[in-house]
Motif scaffolding. Sequence first.
Motif, short mmCIF file in Angstrom:
data_model
loop_
_atom_site.label_atom_id
_atom_site.label_comp_id
_atom_site.label_asym_id
_atom_site.label_seq_id
_atom_site.Cartn_x
_atom_site.Cartn_y
_atom_site.Cartn_z
N SER A 25 0.82 -1.21 0.00
CA SER A 25 0.00 0.00 0.00
C SER A 25 0.86 1.26 0.00
N ILE A 26 1.82 1.32 0.91
CA ILE A 26 2.70 2.49 0.95
C ILE A 26 3.60 2.50 -0.28
N GLY A 27 4.03 1.32 -0.68
CA GLY A 27 4.91 1.23 -1.85
C GLY A 27 4.27 1.78 -3.11
N ILE A 28 3.00 1.46 -3.35
CA ILE A 28 2.37 1.91 -4.59
C ILE A 28 2.11 3.41 -4.56
N THR A 29 1.90 3.99 -3.38
CA THR A 29 1.73 5.45 -3.28
C THR A 29 3.00 6.18 -3.69
N TYR A 31 5.49 4.85 -5.30
CA TYR A 31 5.82 4.44 -6.67
C TYR A 31 5.17 5.38 -7.68
N ASN A 32 3.88 5.67 -7.49
CA ASN A 32 3.17 6.54 -8.43
C ASN A 32 3.80 7.93 -8.50
N LYS A 33 4.20 8.46 -7.35
CA LYS A 33 4.85 9.77 -7.34
C LYS A 33 6.22 9.70 -8.02
#
Length: 358
Positions: A25-29, A31-33
Motif C-alpha cells: 500500500s505504501i509502496g504503490i503510493t 511508486y506513483n509519485k
Amino acid sequence: MGAGAAALGRAALAAALVLLYYGFSIGITFYNKWLVKSFPFPLLATLLHLLLIFALSALARALARCRSGRPRATLSWADCLRRAAPAALSTSLDIGLSNWSFLYVTVSLYTMTKSSAILFILLFSLLFKLEEMRVALVLVVLLIAGGLFMFTYKSTQFNTQGFMLVLCASFLGGVRWTLTQILMQKAELGLQNPIDIMFHLQPLMFLVLFPLFAVFEGLPLSISEKLFHFHEAGMLLCLVGKLFLGGILAFGLGFSEFLLVSRTSSLTLSIAGIFKEICVLFLATHLLGDHLSLLNWLGFAVCLSGISLHVILKAINTKGEKPLNLNEEASSDPDLELLLHHAEREEEEEEVETIQLH
C-alpha cells in the motif's frame, strides 16, 4: 501454555500480514509519485497496469480452478456491460484521476485528500439506504471535512488542479465502493471473490479510461522520447520494468488486503489503514521533503480522529451480530469487496455447521 502459544502465533501472523499490506500500500503510493517524475503519462501507465492485473487475475483463477477442480464464475460480455459497467466506470476514473493527480500534488496532500473518500462513501451509503442516519455519522463527517480544510488551508505546497483531481477521485471512490458492494451482493453473479471481480472489471475499466488517455496524453506521447522516439534500447527496457513493477504492486495490494481480512478481520484492516496514513505522511516529510505546518498537522490529527471514530462505531455496531449483517459490515469501509468476501465466507461456514448438526 498451549493457548498462549496459539495466541502468540496469531499475533505474529497478523503482524506479518499487516507489514505485507503496508509494503504494497505504501509502496504503490510512493511508486506513483516516483514514476510520474520520469514518465509523465499516468493514464497510459494506469492502462498498462490494468492489462497486467487482468493477466495476473486470469492466472490466479486458472490456478484456483486447477486446485479445486471447480469452474470459476464467468460473466458474458452482455452481463458485464449490464451489471458491472457502472462499477467499472467509477473504478477506472477513481484510479486514473488519482494517478493523474501525482503530476501536481505532494504525497502528503494526496493522502489527506484521499482520506475524504469516506465522506462520499457514507453519503452514497445513506442515499442507497445502506446506512441509517445517526448523529455519530454527522460528527464523523464534520471531523473529517474540518480536518481536510485545516490541512489544505494556506498550505505552501497546495495545487488547485491536483487537489480537484484527487477530490473528484475521492467522490468517484464513494460511488465505486457503493456500486461494488451492490454488485457483489448479487449472489447469482458469483463474484464474491476479489480475484473474480478484478478479472471481470479490468477490460471494462480499460475501455473507459482509454478515450481519456487518447485525448490528454495521445499527442504528447506520440512525440515524446519516453516511448516511441527512444534513443537507447536500455532506456525502453528500464521503462517497461518500471511499469511492470507498478502492476505487480497494484495486484499485490489487492492480495495483501484479502489475506489480512480473511486471516484476521475487517477491523484489523481499518485500524491498519489509520496507522498507514501516519506512516505515509512521516515518510513523505522525511524522504520527499513535503512541508507541513503546525495547522496542517492539527488538521491531519482532526481528520484521523474522525476516521478513528468511524472505525470504533463500526466495531460497536457489528459486535455481537451473528451472522454478520452484510450491509452494516461492509458499507462503511473502503475495501468493500474484501469485507463482503469475508462475511460471505463466515456465512458459508455457519451453513456447513448447521448441516453437520442435522
